[in-house]
Write an enzyme that holds these catalytic residues in place. Structure first.
Site, PDB file in Angstrom:
ATOM      1  N   TYR A 326    -106.752  72.128 -61.134  1.00 46.79           N
ATOM      2  CA  TYR A 326    -107.288  71.699 -62.044  1.00 46.79           C
ATOM      3  C   TYR A 326    -107.959  72.945 -62.897  1.00 46.79           C
ATOM      4  O   TYR A 326    -109.224  72.850 -63.217  1.00 46.79           O
ATOM      5  CB  TYR A 326    -108.345  70.748 -62.062  1.00 46.79           C
ATOM      6  CG  TYR A 326    -107.872  69.430 -61.077  1.00 46.79           C
ATOM      7  CD1 TYR A 326    -107.457  68.447 -61.590  1.00 46.79           C
ATOM      8  CD2 TYR A 326    -108.402  69.609 -59.543  1.00 46.79           C
ATOM      9  CE1 TYR A 326    -106.858  67.363 -60.846  1.00 46.79           C
ATOM     10  CE2 TYR A 326    -107.800  68.513 -58.733  1.00 46.79           C
ATOM     11  CZ  TYR A 326    -107.151  67.504 -59.516  1.00 46.79           C
ATOM     12  OH  TYR A 326    -106.813  66.592 -58.667  1.00 46.79           O
ATOM     13  N   CYS A 425    -119.716  68.715 -61.108  1.00 49.85           N
ATOM     14  CA  CYS A 425    -120.868  68.266 -61.879  1.00 49.85           C
ATOM     15  C   CYS A 425    -121.043  66.818 -61.875  1.00 49.85           C
ATOM     16  O   CYS A 425    -121.775  66.155 -62.608  1.00 49.85           O
ATOM     17  CB  CYS A 425    -120.630  68.474 -63.383  1.00 49.85           C
ATOM     18  SG  CYS A 425    -119.302  68.064 -64.324  1.00 49.85           S
TER      19      CYS A 425
END
Length: 498
Positions: A326, A425
Site C-alpha cells: 500500500y 493510524c
C-alpha cells in the site's frame, strides 16, 4: 434508569477512544462529547440504550484540570478538532494510553507499556507547536442565510457547513485563500453546488502547501468542466496571498471535475488552469511531486519523525529486499531505498503508482520497482511465481483503515521476514493484526506513538515485530495506515479511501 431528554449533573471519570468523556448516572455509563475527566457538568440525554447513554454538554459546572480554552471559536461545533479543549500534554498522554489499552485488550499483549517508547512520562511524541501544522485542507463551499458564499468544515456527523475565516490547524495562508474565493463567488455570481438537487458549480476548495518549498496549490472541485472568469479568481487569490508574505509561491491553480452525485470530494480528472499540475515538497532529503489526488501525509514535521522511526525499526544494513505494501506515491519506499538493496512497492491506485515512478526518477532512485493492484492479490501472486526474487527481508505495509487483508497476513507469515514494522493510524486494527501475527511466530518488540493529528482523536503508531523463525539476515517492516475509531466492527463498516 436514564431517560432521554432528561438533564443530569454528572462527573466525568474517563475518556473514550473517540474522545468523549465518560461518566455514570444511576450506574449507567454516559458518553458526553466536549467533556474531560475531572469535569462536573450539566448534560442532557440525547440517546438512551440498555446500560449505555449519550449526552449533550449543557454547562461546565466545575472544569477539569485538563481543560483549556480552544484557540478556535468554532472548535466545539466544527467536526475537525474534537480535542482542542484539552491541554496539549494531556492529549499526548491520552493518545499513548489509547494505544496501550487497545494493544492489551484487542492485541492480547499483557504489558504493552514495557514495549512502548515515550516522549516523556508515557506520552506520544508531539509537536513543538501543535497549530498550523496541516499541509492540506479541503473546504466545502456553501451559502449563508444572506445568500453569501461561505467556506468551512462540516459539523460533526453532518453536512452542515460551519463557516470560518481561518483554520488554526491549517497553514496560515489558507485565511487569505478563503477570503479571495468567497469574494470571487459573490462578485461574479458563481453558483455553488447543492448536494440534494445535484446542481451548482463549486463543490470544494482544496489547498496544498509545501512546508519545505513554500509552494502553493489551489484546486477548485467543480460540478462542471470549467470556471467562468477563472483568470480573475487566480488574480484575486494571488493578490490576497501576497499579503501573507513573499515566501509563498502560488505555483499550481487547477480544477478537479466531480460530476457524480456522491460524498466523495475529488473526482478522477484534474486540469491545470494556470501553472503546474503539482507542487513539490520533501521528506528528509527525498523530493516529491504532489498532485491534487496524491496521498501525502498532512503533518510534515511529524511525518519525518515517524518515517525516521520506521527506518530505525527496519534496521536496514544495505542489501535487503524490502516490500512496501500500500505504498501510495512511494513516500516510504523512496525514504527506505537509500538503505536497502531493492524496494518493491504495491498500490491499488494507478495514478499513485505513476506518481511513485515519477518521484523515483525525480530523485534518481533506481533500486525501486512498483506494481499496481491490491496488495493482498499482487504480493501473493508474485511471491508464488518467483519466491527467490520476491521473498522479503523487510516488509512495509500501509493499508487503508480496515487494516491488512487476512490473505496478505498469511503471505507475510509464509515469507517469514525477520523484522516487521507496522505504521498505523488506527490502533484498533493494528492491535487486531498484531494478535494474528503474534499467533503466527511473530513477537511484538517495540512501539512508538506519534501525534500526527493534533487536536483530533487520531493517532499514528509505529511498531516493530520480530519473526521468531526467520533467518538472521531477514528484516520485516509493516507500515499500516488507518484512522482511530471506537471499535473494529465500526471501522470495517465505515471504511473509506485513504
Amino acid at each position: 434508569m436514564v431517560n432521554k431528554n432528561e438533564v443530569y449533573e454528572i462527573t466525568i471519570e474517563d475518556i473514550g477512544t473517540e474522545g468523549q468523556g465518560i461518566g455514570h448516572v444511576d450506574g449507567e455509563a454516559v458518553f458526553v462529547k466536549d467533556t474531560l475527566p475531572g469535569d462536573t457538568a450539566s448534560i442532557k440525554i440525547i440517546k438512551a440504550k440498555k446500560n449505555l447513554a449519550y449526552g449533550r454538554l449543557m454547562e461546565i459546572i466545575k472544569p477539569s484540570g485538563y481543560r483549556t480554552t480552544p484557540l478556535c471559536d468554532v472548535a466545539r461545533s466544527c467536526g475537525g478538532c474534537t480535542l482542542q479543549h484539552m491541554d496539549y500534554d494531556a492529549q499526548l498522554k491520552y493518545k499513548w494510553d489509547k494505544v496501550k489499552n487497545l494493544l492489551q485488550r484487542i492485541g492480547g499483549i499483557s504489558e504493552p507499556e514495557k514495549l512502548m517508547e515515550s516522549a516523556e512520562d508515557k506520552k506520544a511524541y508531539g509537536l513543538v507547536e501543535p497549530f498550523h501544522y496541516r499541509n492540506k485542507m479541503q473546504f466545502p463551499v456553501g451559502y449563508d442565510k444572506e445568500g453569501k458564499a461561505v467556506l468551512g468544515f462540516y459539523a460533526g456527523r453532518t453536512h452542515s457547513i460551519i463557516p470560518l475565516s481561518d483554520c488554526v490547524i491549517g497553514h496560515p495562508v489558507n485565511k487569505f485563500i478563503i477570503k479571495a474565493v468567497k469574494e470571487f463567488i459573490d462578485r461574479y455570481k458563481i453558483s455553488i453546488y447543492d448536494e440534494e438537487k445535484h446542481k451548482g458549480l463549486i463543490r470544494h476548495v482544496l489547498t496544498r502547501v509545501g512546508f519545505h518549498t513554500n509552494e502553493l496549490m489551489v484546486c477548485m472541485v467543480i460540478n462542471g468542466n470549467d470556471i467562468p472568469h477563472y483568470e480573475k479568481l487566480h488574480e484575486m487569490i494571488s493578490s490576497e496571498v501576497a499579503k501573507f508574505g513573499g515566501e509563498i509561491l502560488f505555483k499550481s491553480f487547477m480544477i478537479n471535475i466531480n460530476k457524480d452525485k456522491t460524498n466523495r470530494i475529488l473526482g478522477f480528472d484534474s486540469k491545470v488552469l494556470i501553472g503546474d499540475p503539482f507542487i513539490s515538497d520533501y521528506i528528509g532529503d527525498v523530493k516529491f511531486n504532489i498532485s491534487p489526488q496524491s496521498f501525502f501525509q498532512v503533518n510534515p514535521e511529524m511525518t519525518e519523525k515517524l518515517y525516521s522511526k520506521a527506518l530505525e525499526y527496519a534496521a536496514l544494513s544495505g542489501g535487503e529486499k524490502v516490500w512496501d505494501m500500500y505504498c501510495g506515491i512511494g513516500t516510504i519506499s523512496l525514504f527506505l531505498a537509500e538503505k536497502a538493496g531493492n524496494v518493491y512497492g504495491v498500490e491499488i491506485v494507478p495514478q499513485a503508482i505513476d506518481d511513485a515512478k515519477n518521484n523515483a526518477k525525480l530523485n534518481d532512485i533506481k533500486n525501486v520497482e512498483f506494481h499496481v493492484g491490491k496488495a493482498e492479490e499482487v504480493v501473493p501472486g508474485l511471491y508464488e511465481k518467483d519466491r527467490e526474487r520476491y521473498t522479503a527481508d523487510v516488509v512495509v505495509v500501509d493499508p487503508p483503515r480496515k487494516g491488512c487483508d487476512e490473505k496478505l497476513l498469511e503471505t507475510l507469515v509464509s515469507m517469514a521476514p525477520a523484522r516487521l514494522v507496522y505504521v498505523s493510524c488506527d490502533p484498533a486494527t493494528l492491535a487486531r493484526d498484531i494478535k494474528y501475527l503474534t499467533d503466527h511466530n511473530f513477537e511484538l518488540k517495540k512501539v512508538a506513538v506519534f501525534d500526527q493529528f493534533s487536536h483530533g482523536i487520531h493517532v499514528e503508531t509505529v511498531v516493530q515485530l520480530i519473526n521468531k523463525n526467520a533467518k538472521a539476515k531477514h528484516h520485516v517492516r509493516i507500515s499500516m495506515d488507518a484512522e482511530d475509531y471506537y471499535s473494529i466492527k465500526d471501522s470495517e463498516k465505515k471504511e473509506e479511501e485513504r
